[in-house]
Scaffold this motif. Sequence first.
Motif, short mmCIF file in Angstrom:
data_model
loop_
_atom_site.label_atom_id
_atom_site.label_comp_id
_atom_site.label_asym_id
_atom_site.label_seq_id
_atom_site.Cartn_x
_atom_site.Cartn_y
_atom_site.Cartn_z
N LEU A 1 -2.76 71.66 79.90
CA LEU A 1 -3.66 70.56 80.24
C LEU A 1 -4.85 71.11 81.00
N TYR A 2 -6.05 70.78 80.54
CA TYR A 2 -7.25 71.17 81.29
C TYR A 2 -7.83 69.95 81.98
N VAL A 3 -8.03 70.05 83.29
CA VAL A 3 -8.56 68.95 84.08
C VAL A 3 -9.84 69.40 84.77
N PRO A 4 -11.00 68.84 84.37
CA PRO A 4 -12.25 69.22 85.02
C PRO A 4 -12.23 68.91 86.52
N GLY A 5 -12.94 69.71 87.27
CA GLY A 5 -12.99 69.47 88.71
C GLY A 5 -14.37 69.77 89.27
N GLN B 1 -12.49 80.34 80.83
CA GLN B 1 -11.40 81.24 81.21
C GLN B 1 -10.05 80.51 81.29
N ALA B 2 -10.08 79.22 81.61
CA ALA B 2 -8.83 78.45 81.64
C ALA B 2 -8.29 78.25 80.23
N ILE B 3 -9.19 77.93 79.30
CA ILE B 3 -8.76 77.74 77.91
C ILE B 3 -8.22 79.04 77.34
N GLY B 4 -8.90 80.14 77.63
CA GLY B 4 -8.45 81.45 77.15
C GLY B 4 -7.09 81.83 77.73
N ALA B 5 -6.91 81.58 79.03
CA ALA B 5 -5.65 81.94 79.69
C ALA B 5 -4.47 81.19 79.07
N MET B 6 -4.66 79.89 78.78
CA MET B 6 -3.57 79.10 78.19
C MET B 6 -3.36 79.44 76.72
N ALA B 7 -4.43 79.82 76.03
CA ALA B 7 -4.32 80.13 74.60
C ALA B 7 -3.64 81.48 74.36
N ILE C 1 -3.31 72.65 73.50
CA ILE C 1 -4.15 72.44 74.69
C ILE C 1 -4.80 71.07 74.62
N PHE C 2 -4.77 70.38 75.74
CA PHE C 2 -5.34 69.04 75.86
C PHE C 2 -6.38 69.01 76.98
N GLY C 3 -7.30 68.05 76.89
CA GLY C 3 -8.17 67.77 78.02
C GLY C 3 -9.65 67.90 77.73
N PRO C 4 -10.46 67.16 78.49
CA PRO C 4 -11.91 67.16 78.31
C PRO C 4 -12.58 68.32 79.04
N GLY C 5 -13.87 68.45 78.83
CA GLY C 5 -14.63 69.49 79.53
C GLY C 5 -16.06 69.51 79.06
N ASN C 6 -16.83 70.43 79.63
CA ASN C 6 -18.24 70.54 79.23
C ASN C 6 -18.34 71.24 77.87
N GLN C 7 -19.57 71.50 77.46
CA GLN C 7 -19.79 72.09 76.13
C GLN C 7 -19.10 73.44 75.96
N TYR C 8 -19.02 74.20 77.05
CA TYR C 8 -18.38 75.51 76.98
C TYR C 8 -16.87 75.38 76.78
N VAL C 9 -16.28 74.43 77.47
CA VAL C 9 -14.85 74.18 77.33
C VAL C 9 -14.54 73.67 75.92
N VAL C 10 -15.36 72.76 75.43
CA VAL C 10 -15.17 72.22 74.07
C VAL C 10 -15.26 73.33 73.04
N ALA C 11 -16.27 74.20 73.18
CA ALA C 11 -16.43 75.32 72.25
C ALA C 11 -15.24 76.27 72.32
N ALA C 12 -14.76 76.53 73.53
CA ALA C 12 -13.60 77.42 73.70
C ALA C 12 -12.37 76.84 73.03
N GLU D 1 -5.07 80.64 67.49
CA GLU D 1 -4.06 80.78 68.53
C GLU D 1 -3.21 79.54 68.80
N VAL D 2 -3.85 78.40 69.01
CA VAL D 2 -3.13 77.20 69.45
C VAL D 2 -3.70 75.95 68.79
N ALA D 3 -2.95 74.87 68.88
CA ALA D 3 -3.47 73.57 68.45
C ALA D 3 -4.24 72.96 69.63
N ILE D 4 -5.13 72.01 69.33
CA ILE D 4 -5.82 71.28 70.39
C ILE D 4 -5.70 69.78 70.11
N ASP D 5 -6.00 68.98 71.13
CA ASP D 5 -5.84 67.53 70.98
C ASP D 5 -6.80 66.93 69.96
#
Length: 424
Positions: free
Chosen positions: A123-127, A186-192, A204-215, A223-227
């Motif tokens: 789960l990715y949670v923006p902060g 880096q969070a998306i990469g670490a979980m993937a 992997i689930f969760g929203p994020g900015n354009q960089y997170v979405v691209a990752a 590597e993995v499925a996404i939501d």
Amino acid sequence: MKVIKYPQKSEWSKILARPAFDTSSLNATVSSILAEIKSGGDKAVISYEEKFDKVQLSSLSVSEKEIEDSDKLLSEELKSAIRTAKDNIEKFHTAQKFEPKKIETTAGVVCWQKAVGIEKVGLYVPGGTAPLFSTVLMLAVPAKIAGCREIVLCTPPDKDGNVNPAILYAAKVAGVNKIFKIGGVQAIGAMAYGTESVPKVYKIFGPGNQYVVAAKQLVSLKEVAIDMPAGPSEVQVIADETANPAFIASDLLSQAEHGVDSQVILTTTNENIIQSVVTEIEKQLAELPRKEIAEKALQHSIAILLDNEEELIELTNEYAPEHLIIETKNYIDFVDKIINAGSVFLGHYTPESAGDYASGTNHTLPTNGHAKAYSGVNLDSFVKKITFQEISKEGIKNLGSTIEIMAENELLFAHKNAVTLRLK
């Protein structure tokens, strides 16, 4: 807010275009970061945390003590609100549980499905500009109900290396197994890929900015499925003369304050309501702490005046909004006609904020027109369904010749033989 009156249908696609940004160099940058995370593990993640989140970390894990201390850092009022929201989300998603049925398709041939929770989810949670502790509930609660064995959460820390206590408390209440102080790509990469500290997950689930979405999109290739594919947040409001302009303005602004790339749209057949809403927006905007963000979002937002209700529905289904608010006297008549939307809010007393936080529905939704083909996150997002079949001696006699004929005509004789041997 730009006002467009009675546009021709041929102009709709241009009018409804989402905000476009130059992302030509984005994928190359993201790919480079992901490659380093894959080869460098924790060391690379810590280096990027220092570069992007401006924090020096000795450990990526959130300790048990930090999680327990979060309880003391929040007001009882907020903790109670989080628990209430968690209970409602739990009730709604529990009702989505799959009920298996055994079906005899032919005498002696029985088929069925079993729903199994995905073992490891991330789960990715923006902060960043807003710590989205509500997203923790929206993702972790259904993951827990689905029976996911390992729920991993990544969220960026502040410059002192601390995670927002509301995020930690929500994670504890929802049953998250492991929490890490990692943001962005880096969070998306670490979980993937998995690192020395972070387990590799399967989805992997969760929203994020354009960089997170691209990752997310890049790691989903191998590597993995996404939501789901995701982009900037958006809302469309359908209003008539019975709508309260102050309510509409607050709904539009609540989405505009998400980010400068958010899009808000007002659609109506009543010209008077547009000016009233514009006036209310100006009044409410002046009071918002995130005024500058909302102002920039409003620069590419529009009010559209249409001829009739049929056009309202047709344009809505063409736009396929992430959030759709229907503030009309006959809002219930729209329900069966809306076929493309992420989540719909009906009536004058149902703000989009309710779905964002506590009504029980999920706020992780398809954007950028993807509601034409994707659902928002729900219990099924966290499960996979395995099919079973059991064929008796009678069953293979009843169905065998059908399988033999089909296999032979596809020139797959080993397939045919697998049946023929049993029939003999």
